[in-house]
Design an enzyme around this catalytic site. Sequence first.
Site, PDB file in Angstrom:
ATOM      1  N   ASP A  45      33.655  36.939  38.115  1.00  0.00           N
ATOM      2  CA  ASP A  45      33.500  37.089  39.563  1.00  0.00           C
ATOM      3  C   ASP A  45      33.878  35.780  40.248  1.00  0.00           C
ATOM      4  O   ASP A  45      33.172  34.778  40.115  1.00  0.00           O
ATOM      5  CB  ASP A  45      32.041  37.444  39.901  1.00  0.00           C
ATOM      6  CG  ASP A  45      31.831  37.658  41.388  1.00  0.00           C
ATOM      7  OD1 ASP A  45      31.978  38.812  41.838  1.00  0.00           O
ATOM      8  OD2 ASP A  45      31.535  36.682  42.100  1.00  0.00           O
ATOM      9  N   TYR A  50      35.761  29.967  46.584  1.00  0.00           N
ATOM     10  CA  TYR A  50      35.306  29.151  45.455  1.00  0.00           C
ATOM     11  C   TYR A  50      36.386  28.146  45.035  1.00  0.00           C
ATOM     12  O   TYR A  50      36.111  27.231  44.253  1.00  0.00           O
ATOM     13  CB  TYR A  50      34.905  30.011  44.243  1.00  0.00           C
ATOM     14  CG  TYR A  50      33.827  31.043  44.508  1.00  0.00           C
ATOM     15  CD1 TYR A  50      33.078  31.038  45.683  1.00  0.00           C
ATOM     16  CD2 TYR A  50      33.562  32.041  43.563  1.00  0.00           C
ATOM     17  CE1 TYR A  50      32.106  31.999  45.914  1.00  0.00           C
ATOM     18  CE2 TYR A  50      32.583  32.997  43.795  1.00  0.00           C
ATOM     19  CZ  TYR A  50      31.862  32.974  44.969  1.00  0.00           C
ATOM     20  OH  TYR A  50      30.907  33.932  45.192  1.00  0.00           O
ATOM     21  N   LYS A  75      37.451  37.911  46.394  1.00  0.00           N
ATOM     22  CA  LYS A  75      36.884  38.305  47.692  1.00  0.00           C
ATOM     23  C   LYS A  75      37.705  37.747  48.847  1.00  0.00           C
ATOM     24  O   LYS A  75      38.246  36.642  48.753  1.00  0.00           O
ATOM     25  CB  LYS A  75      35.436  37.796  47.804  1.00  0.00           C
ATOM     26  CG  LYS A  75      34.585  38.058  46.570  1.00  0.00           C
ATOM     27  CD  LYS A  75      33.124  37.721  46.741  1.00  0.00           C
ATOM     28  CE  LYS A  75      32.385  37.794  45.404  1.00  0.00           C
ATOM     29  NZ  LYS A  75      32.416  36.543  44.631  1.00  0.00           N
ATOM     30  N   HIS A 106      33.891  39.508  51.890  1.00  0.00           N
ATOM     31  CA  HIS A 106      32.854  38.596  51.393  1.00  0.00           C
ATOM     32  C   HIS A 106      31.578  38.619  52.244  1.00  0.00           C
ATOM     33  O   HIS A 106      30.472  38.552  51.710  1.00  0.00           O
ATOM     34  CB  HIS A 106      33.431  37.174  51.320  1.00  0.00           C
ATOM     35  CG  HIS A 106      32.762  36.280  50.335  1.00  0.00           C
ATOM     36  ND1 HIS A 106      33.429  35.337  49.611  1.00  0.00           N
ATOM     37  CD2 HIS A 106      31.465  36.176  49.954  1.00  0.00           C
ATOM     38  CE1 HIS A 106      32.571  34.685  48.825  1.00  0.00           C
ATOM     39  NE2 HIS A 106      31.377  35.179  49.016  1.00  0.00           N
TER      40      HIS A 106
END
Length: 275
Positions: A45, A50, A75, A106
């Site tokens: 994930d 990120y 996302k 998100h």
Amino acid sequence: LPIPNITMNDGKQIPQLGLGVFLVEPGETERIVTEALEVGYRHIDTARIYDNEAEVGAAIAKSGIPREELFITTKLWNSDQEDPHGAFNASMDRLGLETVDLYLVHWPIPEFGTALGAWKGLIEIAETGRATSIGVSNFEIPHLQQLLDETGVVPAINQIELHPLNQRRALREFCREHGIAIEAWGPLAQGKSDLFERPEIVAAAATHGKSPAQVILRWHLQHDTIIFPKTTRRERMIENADILDFDLSAAEMAAIDGLDEQHNFGPDPSTFNRR
Ligand code: NAD
């Protein structure tokens, strides 16, 4: 032991256990994902925000594991809600993949008013086949209801903050009624609480010869929740996946159910507005 699958409302299957890479440094991500794949993880994930999609993709490419054996989620970030196609293409370029198994909006960001348009974009992306399944993250009941009312397309997944101290009962019930599978983020409350020392957790851990983390993760599995606890340490990757050989009793489940304090450690999805 094989990791169980959950069947989503689009008929596709998702492994119930994976690895999340939030706050995993880009420079460490390739090693960590490589180690996770080595110890048997097949579900990763990540997210645009990120900043480690390229490193996740590099680990996948080098692993040699057939693509169809992997389940990869990314996302759509908040600032890209008005350009879901462009953002998706950029994520795919960074990941180096032809398809992603799950693409999520998100956050709902009600203040922006662009989540519905973003969802319509994800519906189109799913129609191209490049995102096999689509869903949302951090959506509360009114945010989900808007998508259902306006598009009739039910998200396959809602990824929400969920752990014994924040059990989200009304939202989970709404999702169950509509066939939306639940993913827990922060399944261990992000290590930010005294959850591991609670007597209900410690007692079950002692009974089963497991760690507190394993008891909490097992509680999630027995509630049909999909989890991807984050760790950068190989031994904890192994520990967090070693939860398939025991069952919490009904009494143990009830005791952990009783820990709900409706306390969220993350942002409030109704007001969170980070770009
Ligand atoms: P988590 O609950 O998985 O907690 C991670 C922390 O728990 C680690 O940093 C470590 O300190 C500790 N930990 C992990 N395994 C342990 C063990 N066996 N024993 C003791 N401590 C242990 O929190 P998370 O990383 O925030 O959530 C998991 C994943 O969910 C993320 O990596 C990310 O993929 C996703 N996520 C999504 C959102 C979202 O808005 N959609 C937000 C946060 C996280």
